[in-house]
Design a protein around this motif. Sequence first.
Motif, mmCIF file in Angstrom:
data_model
loop_
_atom_site.group_PDB
_atom_site.id
_atom_site.type_symbol
_atom_site.label_atom_id
_atom_site.label_comp_id
_atom_site.label_asym_id
_atom_site.label_seq_id
_atom_site.Cartn_x
_atom_site.Cartn_y
_atom_site.Cartn_z
ATOM 1 N N ARG A 1 49.993 -0.367 -13.479
ATOM 2 C CA ARG A 1 50.445 0.054 -14.823
ATOM 3 C C ARG A 1 51.530 -0.900 -15.279
ATOM 4 N N PRO A 2 51.731 -1.025 -16.590
ATOM 5 C CA PRO A 2 52.766 -1.919 -17.093
ATOM 6 C C PRO A 2 54.138 -1.542 -16.523
ATOM 7 N N PRO A 3 55.048 -2.465 -16.326
ATOM 8 C CA PRO A 3 54.914 -3.870 -16.720
ATOM 9 C C PRO A 3 54.151 -4.734 -15.714
ATOM 10 N N GLY A 4 53.848 -4.225 -14.518
ATOM 11 C CA GLY A 4 53.111 -5.033 -13.553
ATOM 12 C C GLY A 4 53.153 -4.382 -12.186
ATOM 13 N N LEU A 5 52.327 -4.909 -11.270
ATOM 14 C CA LEU A 5 52.232 -4.321 -9.933
ATOM 15 C C LEU A 5 52.231 -5.395 -8.853
ATOM 16 N N VAL A 6 52.972 -5.117 -7.792
ATOM 17 C CA VAL A 6 52.886 -5.933 -6.584
ATOM 18 C C VAL A 6 52.212 -5.049 -5.537
ATOM 19 N N ALA A 7 51.027 -5.442 -5.058
ATOM 20 C CA ALA A 7 50.251 -4.609 -4.148
ATOM 21 C C ALA A 7 50.194 -5.236 -2.768
ATOM 22 N N ASP A 8 50.592 -4.452 -1.770
ATOM 23 C CA ASP A 8 50.671 -4.969 -0.404
ATOM 24 C C ASP A 8 49.645 -4.285 0.485
ATOM 25 N N GLY A 9 48.888 -5.056 1.267
ATOM 26 C CA GLY A 9 47.888 -4.449 2.145
ATOM 27 C C GLY A 9 47.057 -5.443 2.917
ATOM 28 N N ARG A 10 45.767 -5.107 3.083
ATOM 29 C CA ARG A 10 44.843 -5.979 3.820
ATOM 30 C C ARG A 10 43.717 -6.480 2.915
ATOM 31 N N ASP A 11 43.372 -5.636 1.906
ATOM 32 C CA ASP A 11 42.223 -5.950 1.048
ATOM 33 C C ASP A 11 42.597 -5.898 -0.428
ATOM 34 N N MET A 12 43.873 -6.118 -0.738
ATOM 35 C CA MET A 12 44.315 -6.028 -2.131
ATOM 36 C C MET A 12 43.642 -7.123 -2.976
ATOM 37 N N GLY A 13 43.623 -8.348 -2.442
ATOM 38 C CA GLY A 13 43.061 -9.474 -3.188
ATOM 39 C C GLY A 13 41.541 -9.550 -3.110
ATOM 40 N N THR A 14 40.959 -8.966 -2.054
ATOM 41 C CA THR A 14 39.506 -9.086 -1.876
ATOM 42 C C THR A 14 38.735 -7.938 -2.527
ATOM 43 N N VAL A 15 39.249 -6.711 -2.396
ATOM 44 C CA VAL A 15 38.481 -5.540 -2.829
ATOM 45 C C VAL A 15 39.154 -4.737 -3.950
ATOM 46 N N VAL A 16 40.417 -4.407 -3.758
ATOM 47 C CA VAL A 16 41.054 -3.461 -4.692
ATOM 48 C C VAL A 16 41.387 -4.127 -6.032
ATOM 49 N N PHE A 17 41.971 -5.333 -5.969
ATOM 50 C CA PHE A 17 42.314 -6.040 -7.210
ATOM 51 C C PHE A 17 41.729 -7.462 -7.184
ATOM 52 N N PRO A 18 40.386 -7.557 -7.218
ATOM 53 C CA PRO A 18 39.770 -8.893 -7.105
ATOM 54 C C PRO A 18 40.139 -9.823 -8.260
ATOM 55 N N ASP A 19 40.582 -9.247 -9.392
ATOM 56 C CA ASP A 19 40.922 -10.088 -10.546
ATOM 57 C C ASP A 19 42.420 -10.348 -10.673
ATOM 58 N N ALA A 20 43.178 -10.019 -9.636
ATOM 59 C CA ALA A 20 44.630 -10.254 -9.694
ATOM 60 C C ALA A 20 44.903 -11.729 -9.971
ATOM 61 N N GLN A 21 45.938 -11.967 -10.765
ATOM 62 C CA GLN A 21 46.220 -13.344 -11.188
ATOM 63 C C GLN A 21 46.954 -14.140 -10.105
ATOM 64 N N VAL A 22 47.698 -13.463 -9.244
ATOM 65 C CA VAL A 22 48.397 -14.151 -8.146
ATOM 66 C C VAL A 22 48.013 -13.460 -6.843
ATOM 67 N N LYS A 23 47.438 -14.237 -5.924
ATOM 68 C CA LYS A 23 47.035 -13.667 -4.631
ATOM 69 C C LYS A 23 47.668 -14.458 -3.492
ATOM 70 N N ILE A 24 48.375 -13.726 -2.651
ATOM 71 C CA ILE A 24 49.044 -14.356 -1.514
ATOM 72 C C ILE A 24 48.482 -13.751 -0.232
ATOM 73 N N PHE A 25 48.248 -14.578 0.765
ATOM 74 C CA PHE A 25 47.901 -14.069 2.098
ATOM 75 C C PHE A 25 49.005 -14.553 3.032
ATOM 76 N N LEU A 26 49.794 -13.592 3.489
ATOM 77 C CA LEU A 26 50.965 -13.933 4.293
ATOM 78 C C LEU A 26 50.646 -13.788 5.775
ATOM 79 N N ASP A 27 50.801 -14.877 6.497
ATOM 80 C CA ASP A 27 50.484 -14.846 7.922
ATOM 81 C C ASP A 27 51.701 -15.296 8.733
ATOM 82 N N ALA A 28 51.654 -15.089 10.026
ATOM 83 C CA ALA A 28 52.654 -15.617 10.966
ATOM 84 C C ALA A 28 52.019 -15.475 12.344
ATOM 85 N N SER A 29 52.519 -16.224 13.305
ATOM 86 C CA SER A 29 51.919 -16.140 14.640
ATOM 87 C C SER A 29 52.109 -14.724 15.199
ATOM 88 N N ALA A 30 51.205 -14.301 16.087
ATOM 89 C CA ALA A 30 51.296 -12.949 16.653
ATOM 90 C C ALA A 30 52.633 -12.763 17.383
#
Length: 225
Positions: free
Chosen positions: A118-147
Amino acid sequence: MAEAVPVVTIDGPSGSGKGTVAAEVARRLGWRVLDSGALYRLTAYAARQAGVDFDDAGAVAAIARALPVEFRDGRVLLDGEDVTAAIRTETAGNDASKVAAIPEVREALLQWQRDYARPPGLVADGRDMGTVVFPDAQVKIFLDASAGERARRRHKQLKEQGIDVNLPGLIAEIEERDHRDRNRSVAPLKPAPDAEVIDSTRMSVEEVVDLVLGRVAKAFPGVVT
Ligand code: DC
């Protein structure tokens, strides 16, 4: 179809720092934040409370569809009970990863998550935010680090809460959870084709936040001040 509301997705494995980064980016932008992992944690917690077996996909999905949850002033209430700390334990995380592998549970939570945009905007954190839930999101980040680094961060966090767990055990648990999240049949943990992969192993939270805000500034000129 383009998202009507600006959406930034931050996906990644456990302990990558995405929750901290998402909360800070949302705070700096004055946007809403969706901690989608909390919904899976709550579903698992409520299923356990109700004595429902995780193998009973239909019953767990029914719980997910009707979660009596309320997010109030940074606290999480489940049917009026404050479960903020209870859903943050390692057991709750592992349980969440198990119920998250059930397709009907993911389906039950899908529209709910989309309604967070909803306006003014959303930051969505998860596992499938960019692939399934918000495939049309304008900014997609995949944050990784060593185990190892992710386990060390989690270990530090737990220690600060007075919880002492052994590091090798924690690394093994994190690896097991990642394996399940990456290899499930629906919405597995993986970067969207158009996501920017950031390895945060040697980066501070501030550095990652600045990098994400830089991407937001480019995608939505005038939003970052
Ligand atoms: O981000 P977290 O540790 O709170 O998530 C807990 C579990 O929930 C994680 O191991 C997998 C699952 N999850 C998911 O499958 N999809 C999401 N969008 C968020 C979490």
